[in-house]
Design a protein around this motif. Structure first.
Motif, short mmCIF file in Angstrom:
data_model
loop_
_atom_site.label_atom_id
_atom_site.label_comp_id
_atom_site.label_asym_id
_atom_site.label_seq_id
_atom_site.Cartn_x
_atom_site.Cartn_y
_atom_site.Cartn_z
N ASP A 162 -1.49 -3.24 14.69
CA ASP A 162 -2.46 -2.35 15.32
C ASP A 162 -3.45 -1.82 14.28
OD1 ASP A 162 -0.95 -0.55 13.89
OD2 ASP A 162 -0.30 0.61 15.62
N ALA A 163 -4.46 -1.14 14.75
CA ALA A 163 -5.52 -0.65 13.87
C ALA A 163 -5.00 0.34 12.83
CB ALA A 163 -6.65 -0.03 14.69
N SER A 164 -4.04 1.19 13.23
CA SER A 164 -3.53 2.18 12.27
C SER A 164 -2.76 1.50 11.14
CB SER A 164 -2.65 3.22 12.97
OG SER A 164 -1.48 2.61 13.48
N GLY A 165 -2.06 0.40 11.45
CA GLY A 165 -1.35 -0.35 10.42
C GLY A 165 -2.32 -1.00 9.44
N ALA A 166 -3.42 -1.52 9.96
CA ALA A 166 -4.43 -2.12 9.09
C ALA A 166 -5.07 -1.07 8.20
CB ALA A 166 -5.49 -2.83 9.94
N ARG A 167 -5.34 0.11 8.76
CA ARG A 167 -5.92 1.19 7.94
C ARG A 167 -4.94 1.63 6.85
NH1 ARG A 167 -8.14 2.80 12.82
NH2 ARG A 167 -6.38 4.12 13.31
N ARG A 168 -3.69 1.74 7.22
CA ARG A 168 -2.67 2.15 6.25
C ARG A 168 -2.55 1.10 5.13
NH1 ARG A 168 0.80 3.54 9.63
NH2 ARG A 168 1.85 1.56 9.93
N ALA A 169 -2.54 -0.17 5.51
CA ALA A 169 -2.46 -1.24 4.51
C ALA A 169 -3.70 -1.23 3.63
CB ALA A 169 -2.31 -2.60 5.19
N GLY A 170 -4.86 -1.00 4.22
CA GLY A 170 -6.09 -0.93 3.44
C GLY A 170 -6.06 0.21 2.44
N GLY A 171 -5.56 1.36 2.88
CA GLY A 171 -5.45 2.51 1.98
C GLY A 171 -4.48 2.26 0.85
N GLN A 172 -3.38 1.61 1.16
CA GLN A 172 -2.39 1.30 0.13
C GLN A 172 -2.93 0.28 -0.86
OE1 GLN A 172 0.96 0.20 2.54
NE2 GLN A 172 1.74 2.29 2.63
N SER A 173 -3.69 -0.71 -0.37
CA SER A 173 -4.24 -1.69 -1.30
C SER A 173 -5.32 -1.05 -2.17
CB SER A 173 -4.78 -2.92 -0.56
OG SER A 173 -5.92 -2.60 0.19
N GLU A 174 -6.09 -0.13 -1.60
CA GLU A 174 -7.09 0.58 -2.41
C GLU A 174 -6.41 1.39 -3.51
OE1 GLU A 174 -10.68 3.86 -1.91
OE2 GLU A 174 -9.64 3.13 -0.14
N SER A 175 -5.32 2.03 -3.17
CA SER A 175 -4.55 2.80 -4.14
C SER A 175 -3.99 1.88 -5.23
CB SER A 175 -3.41 3.54 -3.45
OG SER A 175 -2.59 4.18 -4.38
N PHE A 176 -3.50 0.70 -4.82
CA PHE A 176 -2.96 -0.26 -5.79
C PHE A 176 -4.03 -0.70 -6.77
CE2 PHE A 176 -2.69 -4.71 -7.03
CZ PHE A 176 -1.53 -4.67 -7.78
N GLY A 191 -6.72 0.81 -7.63
CA GLY A 191 -7.03 1.93 -8.51
C GLY A 191 -5.99 2.09 -9.60
N ASP A 192 -4.73 1.99 -9.21
CA ASP A 192 -3.65 2.09 -10.20
C ASP A 192 -3.71 0.94 -11.21
OD1 ASP A 192 -2.71 4.34 -8.94
OD2 ASP A 192 -1.02 3.34 -7.96
N LEU A 193 -3.99 -0.26 -10.72
CA LEU A 193 -4.05 -1.41 -11.62
C LEU A 193 -5.18 -1.24 -12.63
CD1 LEU A 193 -3.00 -4.24 -12.39
CD2 LEU A 193 -4.68 -5.18 -10.79
N SER A 194 -6.35 -0.87 -12.15
CA SER A 194 -7.48 -0.78 -13.08
C SER A 194 -7.43 0.49 -13.92
CB SER A 194 -8.81 -0.85 -12.33
OG SER A 194 -8.99 0.29 -11.54
N ASN A 195 -7.06 1.59 -13.33
CA ASN A 195 -7.06 2.86 -14.07
C ASN A 195 -5.83 3.05 -14.94
OD1 ASN A 195 -9.55 3.83 -13.14
ND2 ASN A 195 -8.60 4.47 -11.23
N TRP A 196 -4.72 2.48 -14.53
CA TRP A 196 -3.53 2.67 -15.33
C TRP A 196 -3.28 1.47 -16.24
CZ3 TRP A 196 1.20 0.31 -15.99
CH2 TRP A 196 2.08 1.01 -16.84
N TYR A 197 -2.99 0.32 -15.65
CA TYR A 197 -2.56 -0.82 -16.48
C TYR A 197 -3.67 -1.30 -17.41
CZ TYR A 197 -0.50 -5.08 -18.14
OH TYR A 197 -0.03 -6.05 -18.98
N VAL A 198 -4.82 -1.61 -16.87
CA VAL A 198 -5.88 -2.19 -17.70
C VAL A 198 -6.36 -1.20 -18.75
CG1 VAL A 198 -8.21 -3.16 -17.68
CG2 VAL A 198 -6.56 -3.85 -15.93
N ARG A 199 -6.58 0.04 -18.35
CA ARG A 199 -7.03 1.03 -19.34
C ARG A 199 -5.94 1.35 -20.34
NH1 ARG A 199 -10.77 5.32 -15.99
NH2 ARG A 199 -12.25 3.76 -15.27
N ARG A 200 -4.71 1.44 -19.87
CA ARG A 200 -3.58 1.76 -20.76
C ARG A 200 -3.40 0.68 -21.83
NH1 ARG A 200 -0.09 3.27 -23.73
NH2 ARG A 200 2.05 3.81 -23.30
#
Length: 103
Positions: free
Chosen positions: A5-19, A21-30
């Protein structure tokens, strides 16, 4: 299982956006110093290998949702360095699943 459903897609989109951000801001910068140092030693290879593994896994996870993007990632990350690899991440995943089922 029903269609997502649409809410699941939004939730997955938000989680991937967070991922991402974590990958670029944490791993790559670290690990910036490991990527940028001059010599290609074991430490630098390990940093690149870890990032490569993460991006290949992301391509596999994205494949059912955004197949063209996943295949572009797959082509640049896998096919470019392994001529025996499948041209498509979806085909590769199906082969892996079939092999696992036979084992």
């Amino acid at each position: 299982r029903g269609a997502p459903d649409a809410s699941g897609a939004r939730r997955a989109g938000g989680q991937s956006e967070s991922f991402w951000g974590d990958l670029s801001n944490w791993y790559v910068r670290r690990h910036r110093r490991r990527f940028w140092k001059g010599e290609l030693d074991d430490d630098k290879r390990a940093a690149y290998a870890t990032l490569h593994e993460v991006l290949v896994t992301v391509a596999q996870l994205l494949a059912p949702f955004v197949p063209h993007l996943a295949d572009a990632l797959w082509g640049n990350l896998v096919v470019a360095v392994d001529s025996a690899a499948s041209d498509s991440v979806l085909v590769s995943s199906q082969r892996s699943n079939a092999s696992a089922a036979q084992a």
